[in-house]
Design an enzyme around this catalytic site. Sequence first.
Site, PDB file in Angstrom:
ATOM      1  N   HIS A  65      -2.390  -8.640   0.619  1.00  0.00           N
ATOM      2  CA  HIS A  65      -1.772  -8.876  -0.688  1.00  0.00           C
ATOM      3  C   HIS A  65      -0.775 -10.009  -0.583  1.00  0.00           C
ATOM      4  O   HIS A  65      -0.298 -10.348   0.499  1.00  0.00           O
ATOM      5  CB  HIS A  65      -1.077  -7.612  -1.201  1.00  0.00           C
ATOM      6  CG  HIS A  65      -0.003  -7.099  -0.280  1.00  0.00           C
ATOM      7  ND1 HIS A  65      -0.290  -6.337   0.829  1.00  0.00           N
ATOM      8  CD2 HIS A  65       1.351  -7.234  -0.302  1.00  0.00           C
ATOM      9  CE1 HIS A  65       0.838  -6.027   1.456  1.00  0.00           C
ATOM     10  NE2 HIS A  65       1.850  -6.565   0.792  1.00  0.00           N
ATOM     11  N   CYS A 192       9.616  -3.986   1.992  1.00  0.00           N
ATOM     12  CA  CYS A 192       8.756  -4.830   2.815  1.00  0.00           C
ATOM     13  C   CYS A 192       8.893  -6.269   2.322  1.00  0.00           C
ATOM     14  O   CYS A 192       9.467  -6.512   1.257  1.00  0.00           O
ATOM     15  CB  CYS A 192       7.301  -4.369   2.759  1.00  0.00           C
ATOM     16  SG  CYS A 192       6.498  -4.611   1.165  1.00  0.00           S
TER      17      CYS A 192
END
Length: 677
Positions: A65, A192
């Site tokens: 992603h 993250c």
Amino acid sequence: MSEMITPELVDLDLSAESKEGAARALAERMVALGRVTDLDGFLADVAAREALMPTGLEGGIGIPHCRSAHVSAPTLAFGRAPSAIDFGAPDGPADLIFLIAAPAGADDAHLSILSSLARRLMRPEFVAALRASTTPDEAAALVAGGPTPTAVRGSGAGAFERARDEAPVPGRDGAGESPAGHPFRIVAVTSCPTGIAHTYMAAESLQQAAAEAGIDIQVETQGSAGFTKLTPEAIANADAVVFAHDVPVRERARFTGKPTVDVGVKAGINRPAELLREARDKAERGEVTDSGPTPVEQAGEPRDGYGVKLRTWLMSGVSYMVPFVAAGGLLIALAFAIGGYEINTAPSVAEHFVWTEAASWAALLFQTGGLAFGFLVPVLAGYIAYGMADRPGLVPGFVGGAVALTINAGFLGGLIAGLIAGGTVLAVQKLRIPTALRGIMPVVVLPLIGSVVTAFLMFLVVGKPVASLQQALTDWLSGLSGANAIILGVILGLMMCFDLGGPLNKVAYAFAIGGLATPNEGSLKVMAAVMAAGMVPPLAMALATTVRGRLFSRTERENGKAAWFLGASFISEGAIPFAAADPLRVIPAAMAGGAVTGALSMAFECTLRAPHGGIFVIPLIGNPLLYLIAIAAGTATTAGLVILLKGMRKQDTSPLTQDAAAGEAAPAEPAKVTAAA
């Protein structure tokens, strides 16, 4: 979600053999639907995100992603690979691949939908249903939020099922209860680098494991969809804290004083039950392992080695000490310039001050500068400890620095005292602390214990040996003359010009200003040599671009104009753009010029009390004319070598053509200019 994934974005027979191939196959489907505008550009962004951290998850899932300027609308593509593909998960390759594409400016609503998918991937029945799907329409409907077929509910395997099997059973052996009797409470933060997938998957995994264990947990997801802060009440009532993150926790100081488990975000996904047990164990032991991030930790990399951290701690102390050196040194130098060297015997200005006498003003400057110098060693030690242990380390550090002054351990004593103070506070923080004392730990217990231990060690154990070493160093500097002084000047000049503001440059600079803490003739010579050598690289590049401009690009010639002022101001970083463009020619030439200047400055016995200022403090330098000659000689040496080395290059085109091409090139990003200190 139905707008983000359609049957055309599903491939139930993904035939790729690598993660790059899988990403390309799914991205091509996005391009075909107009969701991605530049295939190669988007794939480059995917690869860059993958380089930060593998996106494989336990249970056979891969979630490449990214956020990209080449994405026109938030999009999901799903592929099921008969031959599993390695995405870096610890338990093996993945057969379920999700490619998540978010525009660079995606709004919170879209990112929230993507985060909800990340959470659902932690549910075994959802994963099992995807593996059982027979048509793209069925798979797309599932991903879009459709109901999970009854036949597969409760089946499947994933990280959460493994966590559930390992989790304590509520009501057994006190599982799920705190020592105080209420349900055990944990607050957690997950984050993250991209903030799209792992952040929310870790949160979901921790929440599910906590539910199975009977633990009350609240999670703050610091992701791209924004985040809602945990309330102060929730943090205050928590028995422990879990950080599962790969980027710094925002406002981490909120959690100071709590038992803390600090791991990467994938640990939160793959082993949540283990993290919860570890948090509980630390709380039962009263182990407080998080005092909040220090300013140094906030500025550094989270996984720096001990050597890097040690250098950072030391430079933290030096950086806070520099203003005291600068103010005190300049005041003393001005006092000598106004009143002569006999001003150091003047009576206290509090007892005798005549407004119309220059000598009284000189005495005021001298005595004020002396007071500023008196803070050097305590400030050095205090802020080394501060860099290690934050505010609880300040008092022990300052006390240790004061002891170093008392026993004449000087600059070296300050370094040792700071490390002892910071290390002591960090060690005490790891001990089992009664709950009643946790609230006063940062303001009473830690400063008290740290001060006693630091003073004891400095007075009775390490202080005298360090004082002897400091005296030996002082005597050596005081006796520097002839060849020894010149050799030291060469070494310092090479260090100042090797990395232009980098670690070696700062070590040489710290050595010089450390000598100013206990000034003598030798330490003042060292300070003069260091500043002179640091001025050479930018001055030399300015001279070279002026004398032989055709050897440099248009951008470099513009940088050369600014380098005159930067070099004159003792800002070595002014030469960085030239060194970055041609390091093999510029750096050796700069080192040669720095060595010449350092050697000449020491040979001419030039002295300097100010730690900075360049040519603007020339009137305060001992032997200023010879000092300027030393700088000019080094500048000419470096400029000449740069011109010679650049001129020796084989040129396939004429100088005019080469220069024109260089001028058309996109200018390099300007180097950030910082003070050499």
